[in-house]
Design a protein around this motif. Structure first.
Motif, PDB file in Angstrom:
ATOM      1  N   GLY A  55      -0.816  28.543  46.167  1.00 53.24           N
ATOM      2  CA  GLY A  55      -1.849  28.047  45.243  1.00 53.24           C
ATOM      3  C   GLY A  55      -1.656  26.580  44.925  1.00 53.24           C
ATOM      4  N   THR A  56      -0.420  26.197  44.605  1.00 47.53           N
ATOM      5  CA  THR A  56      -0.127  24.795  44.286  1.00 47.53           C
ATOM      6  C   THR A  56      -0.368  23.912  45.513  1.00 47.53           C
ATOM      7  OG1 THR A  56       1.581  25.629  42.805  1.00 47.53           O
ATOM      8  CG2 THR A  56       1.621  23.277  43.281  1.00 47.53           C
ATOM      9  N   LEU A  57       0.060  24.407  46.670  1.00 51.14           N
ATOM     10  CA  LEU A  57      -0.079  23.624  47.897  1.00 51.14           C
ATOM     11  C   LEU A  57      -1.553  23.361  48.230  1.00 51.14           C
ATOM     12  CD1 LEU A  57       1.096  22.457  50.592  1.00 51.14           C
ATOM     13  CD2 LEU A  57       0.736  24.739  51.543  1.00 51.14           C
ATOM     14  N   TYR A  58      -2.330  24.429  48.274  1.00 47.37           N
ATOM     15  CA  TYR A  58      -3.730  24.240  48.694  1.00 47.37           C
ATOM     16  C   TYR A  58      -4.584  23.595  47.592  1.00 47.37           C
ATOM     17  CZ  TYR A  58      -2.895  26.321  53.162  1.00 47.37           C
ATOM     18  OH  TYR A  58      -2.426  26.532  54.439  1.00 47.37           O
ATOM     19  N   GLY A  59      -4.165  23.783  46.343  1.00 44.97           N
ATOM     20  CA  GLY A  59      -4.849  23.068  45.257  1.00 44.97           C
ATOM     21  C   GLY A  59      -4.644  21.565  45.410  1.00 44.97           C
ATOM     22  N   LEU A  61      -3.755  20.023  48.229  1.00 40.91           N
ATOM     23  CA  LEU A  61      -4.411  19.577  49.473  1.00 40.91           C
ATOM     24  C   LEU A  61      -5.918  19.374  49.266  1.00 40.91           C
ATOM     25  CD1 LEU A  61      -2.646  21.708  52.253  1.00 40.91           C
ATOM     26  CD2 LEU A  61      -2.716  19.204  52.101  1.00 40.91           C
TER      27      LEU A  61
ATOM     28  N   TYR B  14      -8.447  32.808  41.627  1.00 46.02           N
ATOM     29  CA  TYR B  14      -8.936  31.466  41.985  1.00 46.02           C
ATOM     30  C   TYR B  14     -10.460  31.441  42.029  1.00 46.02           C
ATOM     31  CZ  TYR B  14      -4.102  30.466  43.208  1.00 46.02           C
ATOM     32  OH  TYR B  14      -2.753  30.271  43.137  1.00 46.02           O
ATOM     33  N   PHE B  18     -13.110  28.031  46.114  1.00 40.44           N
ATOM     34  CA  PHE B  18     -11.773  27.676  46.585  1.00 40.44           C
ATOM     35  C   PHE B  18     -11.229  28.791  47.482  1.00 40.44           C
ATOM     36  CE2 PHE B  18      -7.139  27.712  46.045  1.00 40.44           C
ATOM     37  CZ  PHE B  18      -6.833  26.414  46.401  1.00 40.44           C
ATOM     38  N   TYR B  22      -9.974  28.202  51.216  1.00 34.81           N
ATOM     39  CA  TYR B  22      -8.530  28.204  51.504  1.00 34.81           C
ATOM     40  C   TYR B  22      -7.890  29.591  51.456  1.00 34.81           C
ATOM     41  CZ  TYR B  22      -9.186  23.228  50.673  1.00 34.81           C
ATOM     42  OH  TYR B  22      -9.631  21.949  50.726  1.00 34.81           O
ATOM     43  N   MET B  26      -4.142  30.608  52.709  1.00 40.20           N
ATOM     44  CA  MET B  26      -3.142  31.010  51.713  1.00 40.20           C
ATOM     45  C   MET B  26      -2.513  32.346  52.095  1.00 40.20           C
ATOM     46  SD  MET B  26      -5.168  29.793  48.291  1.00 40.20           S
ATOM     47  CE  MET B  26      -3.974  30.216  47.046  1.00 40.20           C
ATOM     48  N   ASP B  51       3.285  30.652  40.654  1.00 39.34           N
ATOM     49  CA  ASP B  51       2.401  29.752  41.411  1.00 39.34           C
ATOM     50  C   ASP B  51       0.934  29.986  41.031  1.00 39.34           C
ATOM     51  OD1 ASP B  51       1.603  27.965  43.549  1.00 39.34           O
ATOM     52  OD2 ASP B  51       0.951  29.778  44.602  1.00 39.34           O
ATOM     53  N   SER B  55      -1.512  27.288  39.060  1.00 36.48           N
ATOM     54  CA  SER B  55      -2.555  26.601  39.834  1.00 36.48           C
ATOM     55  C   SER B  55      -3.973  27.128  39.585  1.00 36.48           C
ATOM     56  CB  SER B  55      -2.244  26.696  41.327  1.00 36.48           C
ATOM     57  OG  SER B  55      -2.114  28.053  41.719  1.00 36.48           O
ATOM     58  N   LEU B  59      -7.554  24.954  38.796  1.00 38.32           N
ATOM     59  CA  LEU B  59      -8.623  24.929  39.796  1.00 38.32           C
ATOM     60  C   LEU B  59      -9.932  25.488  39.230  1.00 38.32           C
ATOM     61  CD1 LEU B  59      -6.416  25.989  42.798  1.00 38.32           C
ATOM     62  CD2 LEU B  59      -7.790  23.910  42.714  1.00 38.32           C
TER      63      LEU B  59
END
Lengths: 124, 419
Positions: A55-59, A61, B14, B18, B22, B26, B51, B55, B59
């Motif tokens: 989640g952190t990575l793709y957020g 990116l 999410y 998004f 992704y 993911m 995580d 996040s 988002l």
């Protein structure tokens, strides 16, 4: 290609970057990478102190793509992982400049810390 | 359920857009993590949840862009409300029986404020933020000026004219990244507006809706003409119809209720034939003051300078109006009341009221106050002690009063016949 072409970012306007963002840019400085390769690179480079979840990575990116610092480099399978096609990312020229600006900012801070004897003097 | 299925479910945290972009990547990363880690350990799932918790909300907030959504949602009703304001002003203009200078000015400025608000709504929809700001400021200034020359403006219009531009201005001036604060500020402004409106709402309630009673008649003479009034509310304005006994109903126009003063003009409700000159109270301007007991009393001045008393008593009031009736009583009616009554006063005190007849006039003597005065008949078994501001109502059984009850400023008084 940047997803937000109307934006024309100035590299010096981005720093300071968040640690995950800077780590991603550092990882991509070596070349095109897919998500998991970026994660592993970040973990290895930070000696395990920075661990990015998906989640952190793709957020991060997503924001880097929107800001034009990173661009997609197509999809292909990674022979080391599996045969599934993965999306690869690479730095744009702006992204590289931003990473450099952030590195210089941190370097200046480190030099100040050394002058103030907060860090050991680097051996010659 | 395997780990990947659980993770797919967790991805619902999410935003959909998004996830669509992704989500697959993911899951692939998560699959790689599962291969390289021990999914059975608590630490692994702690990292997964941590995580997502860190996040997903960010988002979602970015995807929502609260203020932008609120602005777009607010722009549409802004346009509609502004159009409503213009329509209302035109309608009010055509319905008004007279067009005084301040009224004309208020209508013109009100229409200008509405037009500017309309422009602001369109500018917001077109994402012309600077134009929207300027038109909102102009609309607000125009509205304030309108409110100053037209202080009896309806509550709804006051809320639309003040709170809406201020809220939109705050949202437009707020930095993009502080979207939540911007939204909170709009809510704060709306609540403040509501807080300001509450006293006005309470004051509006000071003129209760329903069937009112009252008296009207030439000045300086006991009023002998009972009237009734129907007080209703249509949209944000009061409508009052006055019904005299002769059937010539009057419409109350230009009603203004400010603090304890009620102003209005009287106009015949029915249309007059061409060439017919309206008489009576048509065209009278009235000013009534609210009394402590809740009723209104005052004067009406006709176009010819003739002045009349007018009293209006709200529904449910047990108080007499300031204008006192003195209806005639038959000898039998007077006789039925004569006697002594043991009276319980509001604070628990006791009194003896002796009612007697003197030269055909009904009088009462209070031993507590050692005072004698006339009892003025108000109809329906109700009497008003002369010089007082309350009435007492007798209970008649078998042609003879057995008890009475009244409501004074300080409470209820009750009397029971002893002789």
């Amino acid at each position: 290609m940047s997803r937000n072409p109307q934006k024309q970012p100035f590299p010096e306007s981005f720093p300071p970057l968040s640690p995950p963002t800077f780590h991603i840019l550092l990882a991509l400085a070596d070349g095109e990478l897919h998500g998991y390769a970026i994660m592993k690179g970040v973990t290895a480079r930070s000696e395990g102190t920075v661990r990015l979840g998906p989640g952190t990575l793709y957020g991060a990116l997503k924001r880097l793509l929107e800001d034009g610092l990173v661009e997609e480099a197509g999809e292909r399978a990674d022979p080391e992982q599996s045969d599934e096609r993965r999306r690869y990312y690479r730095l744009t020229s702006v992204g590289r400049s931003v990473a450099r600006a952030e590195a210089e900012r941190l370097d200046a801070l480190v030099r100040v810390a050394r002058r103030k004897k907060l860090l050991g003097v680097r051996p010659a | 359920m395997n780990a990947e299925r659980i993770y797919r479910m967790l991805l619902r945290a999410y935003p959909p857009a998004f996830r669509a972009e992704y989500g697959r990547e993911m899951v692939l990363v998560f699959r790689d993590q599962c291969r390289d880690s021990d999914v059975r350990t608590l630490g692994f799932w702690m990292r997964v949840f941590s995580d997502i918790v860190r996040s997903a909300p960010t988002l979602r907030a970015e995807a929502t862009r609260t203020v932008e959504v609120i602005m777009k949602l607010a722009a549409i009703p802004t346009v509609l409300l502004a159009a409503f304001g213009i329509f209302g002003a035109v309608n009010d203009w055509s319905a008004a029986s007279q067009h005084a200078g301040t009224y004309v000015l208020a209508i013109v400025m009100g229409v200008a404020a509405s037009l500017l608000l309309l422009g602001a709504g369109v500018a917001i929809l077109l994402q012309k933020r600077q134009a929207a700001r300027l038109t909102l400021v102009a609309s607000l200034l125009c509205f304030i000026a309108t409110r100053l020359v037209f202080p009896w403006m309806g509550l709804f219009l006051q809320l639309v004219g003040s709170v809406l531009p201020v809220g939109l201005l705050i949202a437009l001036y707020w930095p993009r990244k502080s979207s939540t604060l911007g939204a909170a500020s709009i809510a704060l402004v709306a609540l403040s507006g509501l807080g300001l409106a509450v006293p006005q709402l309470c004051r509006a309630q000071a003129l209760p809706l329903g069937r009112w009673t009252g008296w009207a008649g030439p000045m300086d003479r006991p009023s002998a003409y009972p009237i009734t009034l129907d007080v209703t509310r249509a949209s944000d304005s009061l409508q009052i119809m006055l019904h005299p006994a002769d059937g010539n109903d009057y419409r109350l126009d230009a009603i203004r209720l400010r603090d304890d003063t009620l102003n209005f003009t009287l106009h015949l409700a029915r249309a007059l034939p061409p060439g017919d000159v309206p008489g009576g109270a048509h065209g009278s301007s009235c000013t009534l003051l609210r009394q402590r007991a809740g009723y209104y009393t005052g004067l009406c001045t006709g176009p010819d300078g003739m002045r009349s008393d007018l009293s209006m008593v709200p529904p449910g009031s047990t108080h007499a109006a300031d204008t006192v009736k003195d209806l005639p009583l038959t000898a039998a009616q007077r006789e039925s009341l004569v006697g002594s009554y043991s009276v319980t006063l509001p604070m628990g005190g006791q009194d003896v009221l002796r009612i007697f007849e003197e030269n055909g006039i009904l009088k009462a003597h209070s031993s507590h106050e050692n005072r004698t005065g006339r009892l003025l008949y108000q109809g329906d078994g109700a009497f008003r002690p002369e010089g007082s501001d309350f009435v007492i109502t007798f209970v008649i059984e078998a042609g003879r009063a057995t008890s009475f009850q009244g409501l004074r400023e300080d409470g209820v008084i009750k009397g029971t016949r002893t002789q």
